[in-house]
Design an enzyme around this catalytic site. Structure first.
Site, PDB file in Angstrom:
ATOM      1  N   HIS A  19       1.184  -1.364  -0.120  1.00 46.88           N
ATOM      2  CA  HIS A  19      -0.126   0.109  -0.142  1.00 46.88           C
ATOM      3  C   HIS A  19       0.674   1.436   0.103  1.00 46.88           C
ATOM      4  O   HIS A  19       2.139   1.406   0.445  1.00 46.88           O
ATOM      5  CB  HIS A  19      -0.606   0.163   1.306  1.00 46.88           C
ATOM      6  CG  HIS A  19      -1.958   1.090   1.626  1.00 46.88           C
ATOM      7  ND1 HIS A  19      -1.706   2.511   1.634  1.00 46.88           N
ATOM      8  CD2 HIS A  19      -2.905   1.049   1.542  1.00 46.88           C
ATOM      9  CE1 HIS A  19      -2.349   2.970   1.814  1.00 46.88           C
ATOM     10  NE2 HIS A  19      -3.908   1.943   1.401  1.00 46.88           N
ATOM     11  N   LYS A  55     -10.485  -1.240  10.308  1.00 45.41           N
ATOM     12  CA  LYS A  55     -10.080  -2.326   9.437  1.00 45.41           C
ATOM     13  C   LYS A  55     -10.510  -2.808   9.720  1.00 45.41           C
ATOM     14  O   LYS A  55     -10.679  -5.032   9.699  1.00 45.41           O
ATOM     15  CB  LYS A  55      -8.573  -2.115   8.672  1.00 45.41           C
ATOM     16  CG  LYS A  55      -8.760  -0.729   7.963  1.00 45.41           C
ATOM     17  CD  LYS A  55      -7.878  -1.360   6.945  1.00 45.41           C
ATOM     18  CE  LYS A  55      -7.152  -0.075   5.599  1.00 45.41           C
ATOM     19  NZ  LYS A  55      -7.808   0.056   5.127  1.00 45.41           N
ATOM     20  N   CYS A  81      -5.121   2.728  -3.167  1.00 42.23           N
ATOM     21  CA  CYS A  81      -3.557   3.346  -2.892  1.00 42.23           C
ATOM     22  C   CYS A  81      -2.514   2.105  -2.964  1.00 42.23           C
ATOM     23  O   CYS A  81      -1.453   2.476  -2.065  1.00 42.23           O
ATOM     24  CB  CYS A  81      -3.870   3.528  -1.480  1.00 42.23           C
ATOM     25  SG  CYS A  81      -4.942   5.045  -1.330  1.00 42.23           S
ATOM     26  N   GLN A 125      -4.720  -5.609   7.041  1.00 47.87           N
ATOM     27  CA  GLN A 125      -5.473  -6.379   6.009  1.00 47.87           C
ATOM     28  C   GLN A 125      -5.066  -7.793   6.689  1.00 47.87           C
ATOM     29  O   GLN A 125      -6.573  -8.778   6.415  1.00 47.87           O
ATOM     30  CB  GLN A 125      -5.279  -6.627   4.919  1.00 47.87           C
ATOM     31  CG  GLN A 125      -5.020  -5.210   4.154  1.00 47.87           C
ATOM     32  CD  GLN A 125      -6.565  -4.446   3.938  1.00 47.87           C
ATOM     33  OE1 GLN A 125      -7.949  -5.206   4.174  1.00 47.87           O
ATOM     34  NE2 GLN A 125      -6.994  -3.280   3.854  1.00 47.87           N
ATOM     35  N   ASP A 158       3.426  -4.870   7.766  1.00 52.42           N
ATOM     36  CA  ASP A 158       1.710  -4.011   8.231  1.00 52.42           C
ATOM     37  C   ASP A 158       1.247  -4.992   7.762  1.00 52.42           C
ATOM     38  O   ASP A 158       0.299  -5.663   6.720  1.00 52.42           O
ATOM     39  CB  ASP A 158       1.833  -3.440   5.914  1.00 52.42           C
ATOM     40  CG  ASP A 158       1.081  -2.797   6.008  1.00 52.42           C
ATOM     41  OD1 ASP A 158      -0.266  -2.881   7.044  1.00 52.42           O
ATOM     42  OD2 ASP A 158       0.317  -1.963   5.631  1.00 52.42           O
TER      43      ASP A 158
END
Lengths: 147, 417
Positions: free
Chosen positions: B134, B237, B375, B214, B211
């Site tokens: 991202h 999220k 993104c 997600q 990261d």
């Protein structure tokens, strides 16, 4: 709100078979337009005869609204002088954004874009080509962005 | 007020109708149609349990934290620090000193870039990321490379949307100081082989940032097993509020890092001659934090664990399989990203219909999908598309959402015939 107001036959037709598609070479000026939100890009090239557009082409990748809007624009501005084009551009801008704006007959086929006013997220798709033409006519930077 | 979480007894089938009843927004109608919310990867909806936890705090317990001697401030502090402990347990972190509240994943990554990387890296040093990141895991590194003279390297992907592990390994060297990668690609849904990546990075002595924005909503993330140095995720999220997120960092690493923002709460003493900084994690939390956001995040974690992350994962995987099959049958539809392991994300294009037009047509049918570059512009460039449409699933997604999507795609094909 009806999708048919947005995707009128004229728009679907110009999306499928864009008019004046390509680039003029040589050209008197060119400008690139970019909508970073959706990735739409287009290039406008013009050939001038005094302050009148003698010929115009556009090329690029975009959604149906941006492609049809650019195609309709090239048809509408060809042969017109810079002052009339500015008037046309302002009328299109009103038609795209103002609910109570009565679309003048003078807009001709461009009036098909008026359905965009019901879809605020899509207004920039329709205005990208006009901003790019402005830049090509020397009113702004050679690369314009909707953002 | 005290909405019963949709706790599902072990062994009982996953009752998605009961889960949906916890999410008030799912009952709203858009354009006169049932809402099929398929944009959970952009931001998940919030259950009543989160809404009520935030409201209860605002009604009964708000004051600034770590400041007042009065009872209300103590109550707010307890709730805020309780949320930190909840996050620690969720991640199986060693200590709550390692849990830093941020505005979200983006701020967490920027914190590491501007504190750790900026103070540590120099010319000749390398940061390695993947092609699937991202923008939030690309741009902060580009910025710090400009500031320090370090170099950003990018590991390539293949046509299925999987990381090319061989090429990734070949890019690792003793110059690699940090490997920063997404556990799950937001644009393609690919689940990256985290264990292999971390092991390879460790072997050359690089630190590792994950990261997990997600990843955490869909699968159990256990820091002791993952063995990374930094991990970032966002509340919104994970069925929690916006404006709150977490940076977890290994304590030994965090201790050596300079503060990145100055202000209240991050100091011990201030004079015009010399300021001393607070202990972890407060050293990295300048200013009044997002107290209600942290409380909402803790409630969201309670909610998700109440449902059972493993059961949510199984539910989403079943839906993903059905969706992949159903979309695959639509003429002209191409699924972008076909990795062997995916989270509940399907990116796709439909021949002759620009994703932006698709987004508008689906919206008219009550179907909310993301249309754009997600993104992740380098991913779009790799697959030579300007944009894709993306449907993503959460704990509340159901068969009806999928049917509505398929019907709306059929409608899009009619409009653009």
């Amino acid at each position: 709100m009806d999708l048919k107001d947005l995707y009128r036959d004229v728009i679907l037709d110009h999306n499928k078979r864009p008019r004046n598609f390509g680039t003029l070479d040589p050209a008197d000026s060119r400008a690139d337009g970019h909508n970073p939100l959706c990735g739409d890009r287009l290039t406008v090239t013009v050939r001038m005869d005094g302050d009148r557009i003698d010929d115009i082409r556009f090329e690029g990748k975009g959604c149906a609204i941006s492609t049809a809007s650019a195609s309709l624009m090239t048809e509408a501005v060809k042969g017109k002088d810079v002052a009339s084009i500015a008037r046309l551009r302002d009328m299109v801008q009103h038609a795209l954004t103002e609910h109570d704006y009565e679309v003048p007959g003078e807009l001709g086929k461009l009036a098909a874009l008026a359905g965009v006013r019901e879809f605020p997220a899509r207004v920039k798709c329709a205005t990208l080509c006009w901003h790019t033409l402005d830049a090509a006519l020397g009113a702004g930077a050679a690369t314009v962005s909707t953002e | 007020m005290n909405a019963e979480p949709a706790r599902l007894a072990a062994g009982m089938p996953y009752d998605v109708a009961r889960v949906r009843a916890d999410f008030p927004v799912l009952a709203t109608r858009v354009r006169g149609k049932r809402l099929a919310f398929l944009d959970t990867a952009a931001s998940a909806q919030r259950p009543l349990q989160v809404i009520e936890a935030v409201a209860a705090y605002e009604r009964t317990s708000h004051a600034n934290v770590h400041r007042g001697v009065y009872q209300l401030s103590q109550r707010a502090t307890d709730a805020f620090e309780g949320a930190r402990e909840r996050v620690r347990r969720f991640l199986n972190a060693a200590s709550e000193r390692e849990v830093i509240f941020t505005r979200g994943t983006t701020e967490a990554i920027n914190l590491v870039a501007q504190s750790w990387a900026r103070s540590t890296l120099g010319p000749g040093d390398e940061i390695l990321i993947t092609w699937m990141e991202h923008h939030a895991n690309i741009v902060p590194w580009q910025m710090v490379c400009q500031q320090t003279g370090a170099t950003l390297k990018v590991a390539p992907i293949d046509r299925r949307g999987e990381l090319r592990l061989d090429a990734f390994r070949a890019l690792l060297s003793p110059r690699t100081r940090l490997v920063a990668f997404t556990a799950v690609s937001n644009s393609l849904g690919t689940v990256l082989p985290a264990a292999e990546i971390v092991a390879a990075a460790r072997a050359v002595g690089a630190l590792v940032l994950v990261d997990a924005a997600q990843a955490v909503p869909h699968e159990r993330v256990d820091l002791r097993a993952l063995d990374c140095d930094f991990l970032a995720f966002s509340g919104h999220k994970l069925y929690g509020p916006t404006g709150i997120g977490v940076l977890w960092g290994r304590e030994a690493v965090l201790r050596e890092m300079p503060p990145w923002q100055g202000g209240g709460d991050m100091i011990l003493t201030v004079s015009f001659e010399r300021t001393t900084y607070n202990a972890l994690p407060y050293k990295f939390e300048a200013g009044t934090p997002n107290i209600s956001g942290a409380i909402g995040l803790a409630a969201a974690i309670d909610y998700l664990e109440g449902l059972g992350i493993e059961r949510v994962h199984a539910h989403e995987q079943a839906l993903l399989q059905r969706a992949t099959a159903a979309l695959g049958r639509i003429p002209g539809l191409t699924i972008v990203g076909q990795a062997a392991r995916k989270a509940g994300v399907i990116s796709f294009t439909l021949e002759g219909v620009h994703p932006h037009d698709l987004g508008t047509i689906l919206d008219a049918e009550g179907v909310a999908v993301r249309a754009g570059h997600h993104c992740a512009m380098p991913v779009m460039d790799f697959f030579e598309v300007a944009a894709t449409a993306r449907a993503s699933f959460g704990c509340y997604s159901d068969e009806a959402d999928l049917e509505q999507l398929v019907a709306a795609l059929g409608h899009a094909r009619e409009v653009f015939g």
